[in-house]
Design a protein around this motif. Structure first.
Motif, short mmCIF file in Angstrom:
data_model
loop_
_atom_site.label_atom_id
_atom_site.label_comp_id
_atom_site.label_asym_id
_atom_site.label_seq_id
_atom_site.Cartn_x
_atom_site.Cartn_y
_atom_site.Cartn_z
N ILE A 1 0.90 -1.25 0.04
CA ILE A 1 0.09 -0.13 0.01
C ILE A 1 0.80 1.19 0.10
N TRP A 2 0.85 1.99 -0.84
CA TRP A 2 1.44 3.27 -1.05
C TRP A 2 0.69 4.45 -1.90
N TRP A 3 1.40 5.63 -1.43
CA TRP A 3 0.70 6.75 -2.22
C TRP A 3 1.83 7.57 -3.03
N MET A 4 1.41 8.25 -4.10
CA MET A 4 2.31 8.85 -5.05
C MET A 4 2.18 10.25 -4.87
N GLU A 5 3.08 11.07 -4.45
CA GLU A 5 2.92 12.43 -4.47
C GLU A 5 3.18 13.06 -5.54
N ASN A 6 2.39 13.85 -5.97
CA ASN A 6 2.26 14.79 -7.19
C ASN A 6 3.27 16.03 -7.01
N VAL A 7 4.55 15.86 -7.19
CA VAL A 7 5.35 16.72 -6.68
C VAL A 7 5.39 18.14 -7.37
N ASP A 8 5.01 18.24 -8.58
CA ASP A 8 5.10 19.62 -9.46
C ASP A 8 3.50 19.99 -9.53
N GLY A 9 2.74 19.12 -9.00
CA GLY A 9 1.39 19.83 -9.17
C GLY A 9 0.52 19.54 -10.49
N LYS A 10 1.40 19.18 -11.43
CA LYS A 10 1.02 18.87 -12.71
C LYS A 10 1.03 17.42 -13.34
N GLY A 11 1.34 16.51 -12.37
CA GLY A 11 1.36 15.17 -12.98
C GLY A 11 2.33 14.54 -13.60
N THR A 12 3.48 15.33 -13.73
CA THR A 12 4.63 14.85 -14.69
C THR A 12 5.82 14.49 -13.64
N VAL A 13 5.98 14.68 -12.39
CA VAL A 13 6.93 14.24 -11.42
C VAL A 13 6.24 13.69 -10.23
N TRP A 14 6.57 12.29 -9.92
CA TRP A 14 5.63 11.79 -8.84
C TRP A 14 6.94 11.10 -7.98
N ARG A 15 6.51 11.24 -6.62
CA ARG A 15 7.38 10.43 -5.48
C ARG A 15 6.73 9.53 -4.66
N ARG A 16 7.10 8.36 -4.64
CA ARG A 16 6.52 7.34 -3.92
C ARG A 16 6.56 7.33 -2.42
N HIS A 17 5.35 6.98 -1.76
CA HIS A 17 5.66 7.13 -0.18
C HIS A 17 4.96 5.70 0.16
N GLU A 18 5.70 4.66 0.90
CA GLU A 18 5.27 3.58 1.46
C GLU A 18 4.24 3.68 2.53
N ILE A 19 3.22 3.13 2.48
CA ILE A 19 2.35 3.08 3.65
C ILE A 19 2.34 1.78 4.25
#
Length: 378
Positions: free
Chosen positions: A244-262
């Protein structure tokens, strides 16, 4: 504080079948939601919660064309909630003793895993999205007369599961997530789509690789860290040992994503868990941030008895999580739904198995289970 739950088995007499097609909606206009569940390619049922705390099962309809997906909404605009499953919708009969009327809007659409309702074309009305690995990712416009065929619009190639919607680039249009990619709604009217990568989900383990195990997630679009941009939460829905994880929308435009494990499985610390074929994201402890619910299923089980979990968002921005076990009774869940059934302001949980394990608490019986969220005084 995460609520305490009281478990109630509300039905152990369902006919043997694969069950999915779940929803929670006020079908009888009594001010409280009813629970909907359906057989794969079979009968649909709804459960009414009475003031005495007793649930009553009613036949909603027959011959569902859907594999897993369903969504409850007012299709025909008469003020009563209907149900969409696969390529058919069921008009509310307004009478608990009378099944809903079935209308096929696309007789060729079958085997649907995901069904989502969202305003894709920006006309202020809801459209229906569907997908499975047997059909592409598409949306249907509901006509003024919904008993007539619905116009289909194609978005992209399918995977088994993982559809959700939300504005991922901040332009005010609803985009569409499909597990490892998202489709940009270029003009905001659903007429043109551009595919963008998100990041990989978990590959199936070597000892479990049926066709449905690949690219199968639950996803929810939400602003997890509260910065004004939408992120995406995922569970691995069809494999044991999933994450289970979430992907952070780093640039707010959906082109750069950072994964965070839950949740990550550590084979040295615990048995491998079953598939997480449920996902709810919402404020479950009343502190204003987003928590998560999921549960292990029985048909794609783990090495121990299935359990149900809430992950509490401790820092409010999705950086630190605490796991809470809310049910440990050797009963799994599949396509669980959450909502305030009792009217006490807390989210209750309803679910059932896809296919019951012969090793479950009930010796292999199919069941519907209700986890009542208790008030602070109980």
């Amino acid at each position: 504080m995460i609520p305490r739950y009281r478990a109630h088995l509300i039905d152990t007499s369902l006919p043997t079948a694969n069950y999915a097609q779940t929803a929670l909606a006020d079908l009888d206009q009594d001010g409280l939601p009813e629970y909907i569940v359906g057989q794969q390619y079979g009968d649909l049922f709804w459960y009414d919660y009475g003031k005495d705390g007793v649930w009553t099962r009613h036949l909603l309809g027959r011959d569902s064309p859907s594999d897993v997906g369903a969504v409850a909404l007012d299709v025909d605009g008469d003020g009563w909630i209907d149900l969409v499953t696969g390529g058919a919708w069921y008009r509310n009969s307004r009478d608990a003793g009378t099944p809903f009327t079935r209308h096929a809007f696309d007789p060729d659409l079958a085997g649907v895993h995901d069904v989502v309702a969202a305003d894709i074309n920006g006309d202020g009305k809801v459209e229906i999205l569907t997908m499975s690995d047997q059909n592409d990712l598409r949306w249907y416009a509901i006509p003024a007369d919904p008993t007539q065929p619905w116009e289909v619009h194609h978005i992209g190639a399918p995977v088994h599961a993982g559809v959700s919607t939300g504005d991922l680039n901040g332009n005010g249009y609803l985009d569409v997530v499909r597990t490892n990619v998202w489709f940009e709604n270029v003009h905001g009217d659903g007429s043109a789509w551009v595919e963008h990568p998100i990041g990989p989900n978990t590959p199936p383990p070597p000892d479990f690789q049926p066709y449905f195990a690949f690219d199968a997630t639950y996803s929810v679009v939400c602003d997890m860290n509260g910065n004004g941009s939408n992120d995406i939460v995922f569970t691995d829905a069809e494999i044991p040992g999933g994450l289970i994880w979430w992907m952070e929308n780093v640039d707010g435009k959906g082109t750069v994503w950072r994964r965070h494990e839950i949740y990550t499985w550590d084979a040295d610390q615990e048995p491998r868990r079953g598939a997480y074929h449920s996902l709810y994201v919402g404020d479950l402890d009343g502190d204003g941030d987003l928590d998560l619910f999921s549960c292990e299923m029985e048909a794609v089980g783990g090495e121990a008895a299935p359990r149900w979990y809430i992950w509490e968002n401790l820092d409010g921005v999705g950086g630190t999580w605490q796991e809470h076990i809310v049910l440990d009774a050797n009963l799994g869940g599949h396509a669980a739904v959450l909502g305030d059934v009792t009217g006490n302001g807390r989210a209750d949980i309803l679910s059932k198995p896809w296919r019951a394990s012969p090793r479950n608490l009930l010796g292999g019986k199919t069941y519907v289970i209700f986890l009542e969220a208790l008030s602070e005084s109980e």
